[in-house]
Design a protein around this motif. Structure first.
Motif, mmCIF file in Angstrom:
data_model
loop_
_atom_site.group_PDB
_atom_site.id
_atom_site.type_symbol
_atom_site.label_atom_id
_atom_site.label_comp_id
_atom_site.label_asym_id
_atom_site.label_seq_id
_atom_site.Cartn_x
_atom_site.Cartn_y
_atom_site.Cartn_z
ATOM 1 N N PHE A 99 -13.888 -9.238 -18.308
ATOM 2 C CA PHE A 99 -13.111 -8.092 -17.853
ATOM 3 C C PHE A 99 -13.740 -6.758 -18.273
ATOM 4 N N GLY A 100 -13.896 -6.484 -19.520
ATOM 5 C CA GLY A 100 -14.590 -5.293 -20.006
ATOM 6 C C GLY A 100 -14.043 -3.986 -19.458
ATOM 7 N N SER A 101 -14.968 -2.993 -19.298
ATOM 8 C CA SER A 101 -14.602 -1.653 -18.824
ATOM 9 C C SER A 101 -14.232 -1.702 -17.345
ATOM 10 N N SER A 102 -13.304 -0.805 -16.967
ATOM 11 C CA SER A 102 -12.864 -0.778 -15.578
ATOM 12 C C SER A 102 -13.579 0.278 -14.741
ATOM 13 N N GLU A 103 -14.426 1.117 -15.375
ATOM 14 C CA GLU A 103 -15.042 2.230 -14.653
ATOM 15 C C GLU A 103 -15.943 1.760 -13.521
ATOM 16 N N ASN A 104 -16.876 0.834 -13.828
ATOM 17 C CA ASN A 104 -17.790 0.349 -12.798
ATOM 18 C C ASN A 104 -17.034 -0.408 -11.707
ATOM 19 N N ALA A 105 -16.031 -1.184 -12.129
ATOM 20 C CA ALA A 105 -15.241 -1.939 -11.158
ATOM 21 C C ALA A 105 -14.495 -1.002 -10.221
ATOM 22 N N LEU A 106 -13.887 0.053 -10.762
ATOM 23 C CA LEU A 106 -13.173 1.020 -9.925
ATOM 24 C C LEU A 106 -14.106 1.729 -8.947
ATOM 25 N N GLU A 107 -15.305 2.064 -9.406
ATOM 26 C CA GLU A 107 -16.268 2.724 -8.531
ATOM 27 C C GLU A 107 -16.638 1.826 -7.348
ATOM 28 N N LEU A 108 -16.840 0.539 -7.644
ATOM 29 C CA LEU A 108 -17.182 -0.416 -6.577
ATOM 30 C C LEU A 108 -16.003 -0.626 -5.628
ATOM 31 N N LEU A 109 -14.788 -0.696 -6.175
ATOM 32 C CA LEU A 109 -13.597 -0.878 -5.341
ATOM 33 C C LEU A 109 -13.358 0.330 -4.430
ATOM 34 N N LYS A 110 -13.677 1.544 -4.908
ATOM 35 C CA LYS A 110 -13.552 2.738 -4.071
ATOM 36 C C LYS A 110 -14.468 2.629 -2.856
ATOM 37 N N ARG A 111 -15.657 2.083 -3.068
ATOM 38 C CA ARG A 111 -16.586 1.890 -1.955
ATOM 39 C C ARG A 111 -16.071 0.818 -1.002
ATOM 40 N N HIS A 112 -15.429 -0.219 -1.551
ATOM 41 C CA HIS A 112 -14.776 -1.227 -0.694
ATOM 42 C C HIS A 112 -13.700 -0.565 0.165
ATOM 43 N N GLU A 113 -12.865 0.248 -0.484
ATOM 44 C CA GLU A 113 -11.764 0.920 0.208
ATOM 45 C C GLU A 113 -12.305 1.802 1.337
ATOM 46 N N LYS A 114 -13.359 2.520 1.061
ATOM 47 C CA LYS A 114 -13.957 3.407 2.058
ATOM 48 C C LYS A 114 -14.540 2.602 3.216
ATOM 49 N N TRP A 115 -15.237 1.497 2.899
ATOM 50 C CA TRP A 115 -15.855 0.663 3.947
ATOM 51 C C TRP A 115 -14.791 0.065 4.864
ATOM 52 N N VAL A 116 -13.744 -0.478 4.272
ATOM 53 C CA VAL A 116 -12.659 -1.089 5.064
ATOM 54 C C VAL A 116 -11.992 -0.038 5.947
ATOM 55 N N SER A 117 -11.739 1.147 5.388
ATOM 56 C CA SER A 117 -11.090 2.214 6.151
ATOM 57 C C SER A 117 -11.970 2.708 7.294
ATOM 58 N N SER A 118 -13.257 2.872 7.042
ATOM 59 C CA SER A 118 -14.159 3.384 8.080
ATOM 60 C C SER A 118 -14.347 2.403 9.221
ATOM 61 N N ASN A 119 -14.103 1.118 8.962
ATOM 62 C CA ASN A 119 -14.219 0.111 10.018
ATOM 63 C C ASN A 119 -12.867 -0.267 10.621
ATOM 64 N N SER A 120 -11.835 0.489 10.229
ATOM 65 C CA SER A 120 -10.483 0.300 10.796
ATOM 66 C C SER A 120 -10.013 -1.152 10.698
ATOM 67 N N VAL A 121 -10.220 -1.756 9.528
ATOM 68 C CA VAL A 121 -9.725 -3.113 9.287
ATOM 69 C C VAL A 121 -8.286 -3.004 8.805
ATOM 70 N N HIS A 122 -7.363 -3.620 9.544
ATOM 71 C CA HIS A 122 -5.937 -3.430 9.258
ATOM 72 C C HIS A 122 -5.224 -4.704 8.812
#
Length: 522
Positions: A465-488
């Protein structure tokens, strides 16, 4: 290839102690768009997680043949046993086999333990338990003529069981009777040939399995009714003479098996033996008959008519089931046609953001073809598809780049939801073997709805588990990718940049990937 090939494959699996649901296997087989080709059999085995391999073997390479395998002989699959360099298959001598086979063999991989498929007969135990308890109650309720009643009840139940199995075989259904009993060259038995042969016109008009089923069903119903009114002797009096009417049917069946079909049916033999035993005991064991009265006659007619109604309902149900199954097979074959799928796929929505750098990546990162899976750790439909996805990862990791994105909303105020996404992402980032992430996600799907089981999951993977900073940064990119491809919605799947058609079952994906890869490699 015909039914003969199907029987050979089932025999081969039975010989190797590999259990499959025979009805489902036949359904998958006949629903294959290339049935009855060798590919159809191979894909049907794959559906049950049974890895199979086909090879072309020249005659000068026959020394490398395994001990047991399936071979194409004159256009049909046959079980082949090789011992001491001698071939045994359908009565062929070794020399005859090598002159008639098509140099193609099919074998199954038994390196992994195959999942046990429960026989449908196992699920009937509770019903038969209730019947046994009922009969024991009836024997205690009226203990007169106990020996005669016991023999009569046992033969009625045995006759009913085998008459029902004969009914199922006549209508193309699987039974609990081992294949080696119903079809054996050594015993000269072949139940299917006896049931389905139409060499006599009389058997085009009547169904002996239905007559037997009606006969034993009415026996059981009447036995219960007359035991409850303590007048079982009236029933024995009827069958003392009525069973003689069955003898012509028995002799007709035996003559048909011995002289016309020249094959024996063990199921038929058990049914005939049950009736003959009843005929003997009702005439040899003494019982005191009771006076015939109108109420007893009416009760007997009610029991017999009740059994007839049950049989007619069974026929209607079987006819409807057969109609639905045939429709399903046609739809299945149509749906799994790759060319139709390909045309449908080309019309789907395409990705606008093709940057996969933030994905959880598996398989061959440099592959030209990609499979992208958008999921959510709390998605029930994702949980259902996930085992299929894992099979694809395992089987095509050399040929596909496989991407996973989380459909995550980081703006939600649900801290538990956020932490699960962070923890899973940390497992991917921090584990040396990325397969641990796939196992962790599978484990999470199993415990997501059961809070009392989550402690074990957290204990197992907390080291990552460790630090959440790197994980959050990667998840933000996931969120952006999903949103830009209009996956609902999840699960969502993309093959290269094309969305998997929503009209198809997600589990069907595994049937299209091989042809998709083959087409794109050529």
């Amino acid at each position: 290839m015909t039914r003969k090939s199907y029987t050979a494959v089932i025999n081969y699996l039975d010989d190797n102690k590999i259990h499959v649901d025979k009805d489902e296997f036949e359904l998958q087989l006949e629903g294959h768009p290339d049935f009855p080709s060798l590919l159809a059999f191979s894909d049907a085995l794959h559906f049950f997680n049974i890895e199979s391999y086909s090879y072309r073997i020249d005659n000068d390479e026959k020394d490398i043949l395994p001990e047991d395998f399936l071979a194409l002989v004159e256009g049909e699959l046959a079980v082949v046993n090789k011992k001491n360099n001698k071939i045994a298959v359908n009565g062929l001598q070794t020399e005859d086999f090598f002159s008639k086979w098509e140099n193609i063999i099919l074998i199954v991989d038994q390196s992994e333990e195959q999942p046990h498929t429960k026989s449908k007969f196992e699920y009937a135990y509770i019903n038969w338990g209730i019947i046994v308890v009922l009969f024991l109650f009836l024997f205690g309720y009226d203990s007169s003529n106990l020996v005669l009643k016991s023999i009569f009840a046992i033969t009625s139940l045995v006759g009913f069981i085998f008459a029902y199995e004969a009914f199922k075989k006549t209508h193309g259904k699987g039974t609990f009777i081992p294949v080696g009993v119903c079809k054996s060259d050594y015993l000269n038995t072949d139940c299917d040939m006896v049931f389905n042969s139409k060499k006599w016109k009389i058997f085009n008009k009547i169904d002996l399995s239905e007559i037997s089923l009606l006969f034993f069903t009415s026996q059981i119903v009447c036995f219960i009714l007359f035991s409850l009114i303590k007048n079982i002797e009236f029933l024995f009096e009827i069958y003392r003479y009525g069973l003689f009417a069955f003898l012509p049917v028995a002799f007709l069946s035996l003559f048909y098996q011995i002289f016309v079909v020249k094959k024996y049916c063990p199921v038929c033999m058990v049914i005939i033996a049950s009736v003959c035993i009843q005929l003997l005991v009702t005439n040899l064991i003494f019982f005191t008959g009771k006076k015939i009265n109108m109420s007893a006659v009416i009760l007997f007619l009610i029991g017999s008519l009740g059994a007839l109604v049950v049989l007619l309902n069974l026929r209607i149900k079987n006819k409807n089931a057969q109609k639905n199954e045939n429709t399903f097979k046609r739809n299945l074959k149509f749906r799994r046609n790759y060319q139709f799928f390909k045309n449908n796929l080309s019309l789907q929505k395409r990705l606008t953001n093709k940057d996969f750098s933030s994905a959880f990546v598996f398989g061959n990162e440099n592959a030209d073809q990609s499979l992208t899976f958008i999921t959510n750790p709390f998605c029930k439909h994702c949980k259902e598809f996930y085992p299929v996805f894992l099979k694809l990862v395992k089987k095509y990791s050399d040929e596909l780049r496989i991407n996973i994105f989380f459909d995550v909303d980081l703006s939600r105020e649900d801290l538990d939801n956020r932490m699960v996404h962070i923890n899973l992402t940390n497992i991917y980032i921090n584990s040396e073997n990325k397969i641990e992430f796939l196992e962790a996600l599978s484990g999470w799907y199993d415990v997501q709805g059961y809070s009392e089981n989550k402690d074990g999951w957290y204990t197992k993977y907390s080291k990552y588990f460790g630090s959440s900073e790197n994980a959050l940064e990667l998840l933000k990119r996931h969120e952006k990718w999903v949103s830009s491809n209009s996956v609902h919605f999840t699960p969502n799947i993309f093959i290269n940049d094309m969305e998997y058609p929503i009209q198809y079952e997600r589990a069907d994906l595994e049937f299209f990937i091989p042809e998709f890869l083959s087409e794109n490699l050529n």
